[in-house]
Design a protein around this motif. Sequence first.
Motif: not given
Length: 124
Positions: A101-106
């Motif tokens: 999720g860290t790849w897509f959420i700031s």
Amino acid sequence: MKKHGLSIGIERVDSDFFLSLKAVGKLTHEDYLRITPMIDAALKEVAHPNVKVLVDAYELEGWEVRAAWDDFKLGLKHGNEFDKIAIYGDKRWQEMMAKIGTWFISGDIKYFDDIGLALEWLND
């Protein structure tokens, strides 16, 4: 009959939103058809929302393929509005989900196997 679905809670304190999601069973596309408009409506009312999210995935078993895509789209749509996301669960794949999720959420995303620690982290 197996229980499944998403429940949502939204609280606002000044410009901060606290969003709690509880996922149970294997989520379906229909679950997202119900929950997405509620999230959209809550977040569109604030110009620059600062959202802290608690995802209680303790009883989550996974997603149907189309529901996984719905979850991904929801993250992309609101990813810039999330300040912190705490994922509470007890399965290794849930921890991996938090890392992906860290790849897509700031905002910051962190996995917890203790709900008290998750809430403490969100409130820091």
